[in-house]
Design an enzyme around this catalytic site. Structure first.
Site, PDB file in Angstrom:
ATOM      1  N   ILE A 175       0.838  -1.202   0.000  1.00  0.00           N
ATOM      2  CA  ILE A 175       0.000   0.000   0.000  1.00  0.00           C
ATOM      3  C   ILE A 175       0.877   1.257   0.000  1.00  0.00           C
ATOM      4  CG2 ILE A 175      -1.880   1.213   1.187  1.00  0.00           C
ATOM      5  CD1 ILE A 175      -2.633  -1.576   2.406  1.00  0.00           C
ATOM      6  N   ASN A 204      12.312  -1.233   6.592  1.00  0.00           N
ATOM      7  CA  ASN A 204      13.409  -2.154   6.940  1.00  0.00           C
ATOM      8  C   ASN A 204      13.482  -3.334   5.972  1.00  0.00           C
ATOM      9  OD1 ASN A 204      11.301  -3.794   7.700  1.00  0.00           O
ATOM     10  ND2 ASN A 204      11.921  -4.004   9.843  1.00  0.00           N
ATOM     11  N   ASN A 229       9.444  -7.043   4.556  1.00  0.00           N
ATOM     12  CA  ASN A 229       8.420  -7.670   3.706  1.00  0.00           C
ATOM     13  C   ASN A 229       8.277  -6.949   2.363  1.00  0.00           C
ATOM     14  OD1 ASN A 229       6.494  -9.730   3.352  1.00  0.00           O
ATOM     15  ND2 ASN A 229       4.820  -8.311   3.780  1.00  0.00           N
ATOM     16  N   LYS A 286       1.749  -8.051   9.300  1.00  0.00           N
ATOM     17  CA  LYS A 286       0.300  -8.148   9.047  1.00  0.00           C
ATOM     18  C   LYS A 286      -0.224  -9.562   8.832  1.00  0.00           C
ATOM     19  CE  LYS A 286       0.629  -7.693   4.046  1.00  0.00           C
ATOM     20  NZ  LYS A 286       0.040  -7.222   2.821  1.00  0.00           N
ATOM     21  N   SER A 312      -7.491  -1.004  10.270  1.00  0.00           N
ATOM     22  CA  SER A 312      -8.115  -2.102   9.526  1.00  0.00           C
ATOM     23  C   SER A 312      -9.548  -2.292   9.990  1.00  0.00           C
ATOM     24  CB  SER A 312      -7.307  -3.376   9.798  1.00  0.00           C
ATOM     25  OG  SER A 312      -8.038  -4.519   9.434  1.00  0.00           O
ATOM     26  N   TYR A 339      -2.635  -9.673  15.715  1.00  0.00           N
ATOM     27  CA  TYR A 339      -2.447  -8.644  14.688  1.00  0.00           C
ATOM     28  C   TYR A 339      -3.557  -7.600  14.794  1.00  0.00           C
ATOM     29  CZ  TYR A 339      -3.334  -6.338  10.246  1.00  0.00           C
ATOM     30  OH  TYR A 339      -3.622  -5.385   9.307  1.00  0.00           O
ATOM     31  N   LYS A 386      -3.780  -3.277  15.945  1.00  0.00           N
ATOM     32  CA  LYS A 386      -4.432  -2.151  15.236  1.00  0.00           C
ATOM     33  C   LYS A 386      -5.332  -1.375  16.197  1.00  0.00           C
ATOM     34  CE  LYS A 386      -2.542  -2.745  11.332  1.00  0.00           C
ATOM     35  NZ  LYS A 386      -1.528  -1.784  10.942  1.00  0.00           N
ATOM     36  N   PHE A 408     -10.724  -1.713   4.329  1.00  0.00           N
ATOM     37  CA  PHE A 408     -11.468  -2.958   4.192  1.00  0.00           C
ATOM     38  C   PHE A 408     -10.535  -3.948   3.463  1.00  0.00           C
ATOM     39  CE2 PHE A 408     -15.383  -2.743   6.506  1.00  0.00           C
ATOM     40  CZ  PHE A 408     -15.133  -1.525   7.127  1.00  0.00           C
TER      41      PHE A 408
HETATM   42  P1  NAD Z   1       3.341  -4.730   3.431  1.00  0.00           P
HETATM   43  O1  NAD Z   1       3.886  -5.833   4.277  1.00  0.00           O
HETATM   44  O2  NAD Z   1       3.425  -4.849   1.970  1.00  0.00           O
HETATM   45  O3  NAD Z   1       3.975  -3.328   3.870  1.00  0.00           O
HETATM   46  C1  NAD Z   1       4.414  -3.066   5.171  1.00  0.00           C
HETATM   47  C2  NAD Z   1       5.848  -2.596   5.067  1.00  0.00           C
HETATM   48  O4  NAD Z   1       6.341  -2.292   6.385  1.00  0.00           O
HETATM   49  C3  NAD Z   1       6.792  -3.649   4.489  1.00  0.00           C
HETATM   50  O5  NAD Z   1       7.476  -3.093   3.395  1.00  0.00           O
HETATM   51  C4  NAD Z   1       7.756  -3.985   5.640  1.00  0.00           C
HETATM   52  O6  NAD Z   1       9.041  -4.292   5.168  1.00  0.00           O
HETATM   53  C5  NAD Z   1       7.684  -2.732   6.477  1.00  0.00           C
HETATM   54  N1  NAD Z   1       7.967  -2.900   7.888  1.00  0.00           N
HETATM   55  C6  NAD Z   1       7.449  -3.827   8.748  1.00  0.00           C
HETATM   56  N2  NAD Z   1       7.955  -3.651   9.984  1.00  0.00           N
HETATM   57  C7  NAD Z   1       8.810  -2.599   9.911  1.00  0.00           C
HETATM   58  C8  NAD Z   1       9.643  -1.947  10.853  1.00  0.00           C
HETATM   59  N3  NAD Z   1       9.705  -2.367  12.119  1.00  0.00           N
HETATM   60  N4  NAD Z   1      10.394  -0.904  10.456  1.00  0.00           N
HETATM   61  C9  NAD Z   1      10.338  -0.480   9.161  1.00  0.00           C
HETATM   62  N5  NAD Z   1       9.588  -1.066   8.232  1.00  0.00           N
HETATM   63  C10 NAD Z   1       8.831  -2.115   8.598  1.00  0.00           C
HETATM   64  O7  NAD Z   1       1.813  -4.528   3.893  1.00  0.00           O
HETATM   65  P2  NAD Z   1       0.680  -3.610   3.275  1.00  0.00           P
HETATM   66  O8  NAD Z   1      -0.375  -4.509   2.764  1.00  0.00           O
HETATM   67  O9  NAD Z   1       1.260  -2.586   2.406  1.00  0.00           O
HETATM   68  O10 NAD Z   1       0.122  -2.960   4.604  1.00  0.00           O
HETATM   69  C11 NAD Z   1       0.510  -1.675   5.049  1.00  0.00           C
HETATM   70  C12 NAD Z   1      -0.171  -1.394   6.363  1.00  0.00           C
HETATM   71  O11 NAD Z   1      -1.584  -1.489   6.188  1.00  0.00           O
HETATM   72  C13 NAD Z   1       0.169  -2.385   7.475  1.00  0.00           C
HETATM   73  O12 NAD Z   1       0.254  -1.693   8.695  1.00  0.00           O
HETATM   74  C14 NAD Z   1      -1.017  -3.331   7.480  1.00  0.00           C
HETATM   75  O13 NAD Z   1      -1.211  -3.925   8.738  1.00  0.00           O
HETATM   76  C15 NAD Z   1      -2.148  -2.373   7.146  1.00  0.00           C
HETATM   77  N6  NAD Z   1      -3.302  -3.056   6.565  1.00  0.00           N
HETATM   78  C16 NAD Z   1      -3.156  -3.820   5.444  1.00  0.00           C
HETATM   79  C17 NAD Z   1      -4.241  -4.488   4.910  1.00  0.00           C
HETATM   80  C18 NAD Z   1      -4.095  -5.352   3.673  1.00  0.00           C
HETATM   81  O14 NAD Z   1      -5.005  -6.107   3.367  1.00  0.00           O
HETATM   82  N7  NAD Z   1      -3.008  -5.284   2.926  1.00  0.00           N
HETATM   83  C19 NAD Z   1      -5.514  -4.361   5.505  1.00  0.00           C
HETATM   84  C20 NAD Z   1      -5.641  -3.550   6.627  1.00  0.00           C
HETATM   85  C21 NAD Z   1      -4.529  -2.889   7.157  1.00  0.00           C
HETATM   86  C1  UD1 Z   2      -7.750 -10.937   6.521  1.00  0.00           C
HETATM   87  C2  UD1 Z   2      -7.495 -10.727   7.987  1.00  0.00           C
HETATM   88  C3  UD1 Z   2      -7.550  -9.257   8.314  1.00  0.00           C
HETATM   89  C4  UD1 Z   2      -6.571  -8.489   7.436  1.00  0.00           C
HETATM   90  C5  UD1 Z   2      -6.899  -8.801   5.968  1.00  0.00           C
HETATM   91  C6  UD1 Z   2      -5.948  -8.149   5.033  1.00  0.00           C
HETATM   92  C7  UD1 Z   2      -8.337 -12.757   9.077  1.00  0.00           C
HETATM   93  C8  UD1 Z   2      -9.340 -13.312  10.012  1.00  0.00           C
HETATM   94  N1  UD1 Z   2      -8.468 -11.451   8.780  1.00  0.00           N
HETATM   95  O1  UD1 Z   2      -9.063 -10.469   6.200  1.00  0.00           O
HETATM   96  O2  UD1 Z   2      -7.213  -9.044   9.670  1.00  0.00           O
HETATM   97  O3  UD1 Z   2      -6.674  -7.098   7.684  1.00  0.00           O
HETATM   98  O4  UD1 Z   2      -6.842 -10.207   5.764  1.00  0.00           O
HETATM   99  O5  UD1 Z   2      -4.657  -8.662   5.171  1.00  0.00           O
HETATM  100  O6  UD1 Z   2      -7.439 -13.442   8.620  1.00  0.00           O
HETATM  101  N2  UD1 Z   2     -10.817 -17.016   1.542  1.00  0.00           N
HETATM  102  C9  UD1 Z   2     -10.971 -18.205   0.871  1.00  0.00           C
HETATM  103  N3  UD1 Z   2      -9.849 -18.838   0.431  1.00  0.00           N
HETATM  104  C10 UD1 Z   2      -8.582 -18.350   0.607  1.00  0.00           C
HETATM  105  C11 UD1 Z   2      -8.440 -17.123   1.315  1.00  0.00           C
HETATM  106  C12 UD1 Z   2      -9.580 -16.485   1.762  1.00  0.00           C
HETATM  107  O7  UD1 Z   2     -12.093 -18.692   0.677  1.00  0.00           O
HETATM  108  O8  UD1 Z   2      -7.602 -18.991   0.188  1.00  0.00           O
HETATM  109  C13 UD1 Z   2     -12.028 -16.283   1.945  1.00  0.00           C
HETATM  110  C14 UD1 Z   2     -12.103 -15.929   3.424  1.00  0.00           C
HETATM  111  O9  UD1 Z   2     -12.758 -16.953   4.137  1.00  0.00           O
HETATM  112  C15 UD1 Z   2     -12.892 -14.609   3.391  1.00  0.00           C
HETATM  113  C16 UD1 Z   2     -12.487 -13.967   2.054  1.00  0.00           C
HETATM  114  O10 UD1 Z   2     -11.997 -15.046   1.253  1.00  0.00           O
HETATM  115  O11 UD1 Z   2     -14.273 -14.873   3.331  1.00  0.00           O
HETATM  116  C17 UD1 Z   2     -11.397 -12.912   2.191  1.00  0.00           C
HETATM  117  O12 UD1 Z   2     -10.292 -13.464   2.918  1.00  0.00           O
HETATM  118  P1  UD1 Z   2      -8.893 -12.686   3.052  1.00  0.00           P
HETATM  119  O13 UD1 Z   2      -8.463 -12.206   1.732  1.00  0.00           O
HETATM  120  O14 UD1 Z   2      -7.968 -13.585   3.782  1.00  0.00           O
HETATM  121  O15 UD1 Z   2      -9.251 -11.412   3.917  1.00  0.00           O
HETATM  122  P2  UD1 Z   2     -10.018 -11.335   5.342  1.00  0.00           P
HETATM  123  O16 UD1 Z   2     -10.162 -12.633   5.979  1.00  0.00           O
HETATM  124  O17 UD1 Z   2     -11.233 -10.518   5.118  1.00  0.00           O
END
Ligand code: NAD
Ligand code: UD1
Length: 333
Positions: A12, A32, A35, A84, A124, A149, A153, A178
């Site tokens: 993101i 860092n 990931n 995450k 989240s 996790y 948040k 979302f």
């Molecule tokens: P991502 O893992 O791609 O990005 C997170 C970045 O943070 C990575 O590049 C990682 O190397 C870096 N990082 C982790 N710990 C660190 C530290 N201690 N110091 C410096 N860098 C560090 O994940 P993303 O999907 O881009 O998510 C970004 C943020 O959004 C996260 O906080 C995640 O929890 C939150 N979030 C993501 C989702 C999703 O579905 N992707 C949903 C809700 C919230």
């Molecule tokens: C999950 C995390 C949430 C996190 C989000 C984004 C859980 C309980 N929640 O959300 O905290 O913020 O990811 O990283 O893990 N599904 C399948 N097959 C798969 C994978 C998922 O059927 O292989 C279904 C799940 O049951 C769900 C939907 O697809 O109904 C979305 O799943 P997913 O993409 O993992 O996201 P969340 O579970 O919503």
């Protein structure tokens, strides 16, 4: 504005860096690389025509953060850095509390020392726990996240609330994402998880490219129209635009706010598979498996507050989300 993006090379963060640069802001990426990869910096340069500043470092290093905040004369911070993986957080809770919670406290202390008072935080929808009603609105009480996790948040949101109470000039916007999916239209940046993906869309993309055999559908006995889980999927580029809007808001408003970023529409697992089949032009095999522990049946948000407060609305639908994700998958296979 000069904006520090912790976690800036992540999924993101990288899309937000592009969006910020295209809106005239100057991001400084801080990561860092636990990931993500440094190549992302060059990919951003290819998209925007300019290489953003990058600092390799950990948010738990206050001295380094203070140095970066001062050296780059940072005006605001967008805080993406965090671990995450839900399953891993259950196995290694202390790692998550240290990285996410202690890391955030360290960042906030560094910001205080350098008089930087604006923060946008990656929260989240998990903070709502099991929804008591849908759509989810920000005034609904937060619930109990089902894993460490999710609890990090919620705790960070609460830390930021306390901070804003103690320092009325501080501005903290918690963006409750979302389900972010999709990739930049160039196919140059996107989500490329290590190992077997936990999340639905990256898994489906790998089935489409033949790297995995079939989609595992976790449960078809939920109280939803087709029995599979329903989520509010949002295009990562829309999400990135939401951060730019939140930054504009924080420039003129102090205090704590939580804002949902979603489309307001729910899509089931089977509907997502069908949408991806359309994007990649082939049938995708799937098997129905038992429910996954900790999953909720359905969630989607009301995006009304984001529209009212930030003037933001999602523009893309699941078709564009799947098409961009497929393009990225093909270029990175
Ligand atoms: P991502 O893992 O791609 O990005 C997170 C970045 O943070 C990575 O590049 C990682 O190397 C870096 N990082 C982790 N710990 C660190 C530290 N201690 N110091 C410096 N860098 C560090 O994940 P993303 O999907 O881009 O998510 C970004 C943020 O959004 C996260 O906080 C995640 O929890 C939150 N979030 C993501 C989702 C999703 O579905 N992707 C949903 C809700 C919230
Ligand atoms: C999950 C995390 C949430 C996190 C989000 C984004 C859980 C309980 N929640 O959300 O905290 O913020 O990811 O990283 O893990 N599904 C399948 N097959 C798969 C994978 C998922 O059927 O292989 C279904 C799940 O049951 C769900 C939907 O697809 O109904 C979305 O799943 P997913 O993409 O993992 O996201 P969340 O579970 O919503």
């Amino acid at each position: 504005m000069k904006v520090l993006l912790t976690g800036g090379t992540g999924y993101i963060g990288s899309h937000t860096a592009v969006c910020l640069m295209q809106s005239g802001h100057e991001p400084v990426l801080f990561d860092n690389l636990s990931n993500s990869k440094k190549d992302v910096v060059q990919a951003i340069a290819r998209i925007t025509g300019k290489e953003p500043a990058f600092v390799e470092g950990d948010i738990r290093s206050k001295t380094l953060l203070e140095d970066v905040l001062r050296r780059h004369e940072i005006d605001a911070v967008i805080h993406f850095a965090g671990l995450k993986a839900v399953g891993e957080s259950c196995e290694k809770p202390l790692l998550y509390y240290d990285n996410n919670i202690a890391g955030t406290v360290c960042l906030l202390e560094a910001m205080k020392a350098c008089a930087v008072g604006k923060l946008i935080f990656s929260s989240s929808s998990t903070v709502y726990g099991t929804p008591s009603a849908l759509p989810l609105t920000e005034d609904m009480p937060t619930g109990t996240p089902t894993n460490p996790y999710g609890r990090t948040k919620l705790m960070i949101e609460e830390i930021l609330q306390d901070l804003c109470r103690a320092d009325p000039g501080f501005s903290a916007v918690c963006l409750r994402y979302f389900n972010p999916i999709g990739a930049h239209e160039s196919g140059l940046i996107g989500e490329d998880p290590n190992g077997i993906p936990n999340n639905l869309l990256p898994y489906v993309a790998r089935v489409a490219s033949g790297k995995l055999e079939y989609v595992r559908v976790f449960g078809n006995d939920y109280p939803t129209p087709d029995g599979t889980g329903v989520r509010d999927y949002i295009h990562v580029v829309d999400l990135a635009r939401g951060h730019v809007a939140a930054l504009d808001y924080a420039q003129t408003h102090a205090g704590w706010e939580a804002v949902n970023l979603g489309t307001g529409r729910g899509t089931s697992v089977l509907e997502m598979i069908a949408a991806f089949e359309k994007a990649c032009g082939k049938k995708l095999p799937y098997r129905i498996l038992p429910r996954r522990a900790g999953d909720i049946a359905a969630n989607w948000c009301s995006p009304e507050k984001a529209h009212r407060l930030l003037g933001w609305k999602a523009q893309y639908g699941v078709e564009e989300m799947c098409a961009s994700s497929w393009k990225f998958e093909q270029l990175h296979s």
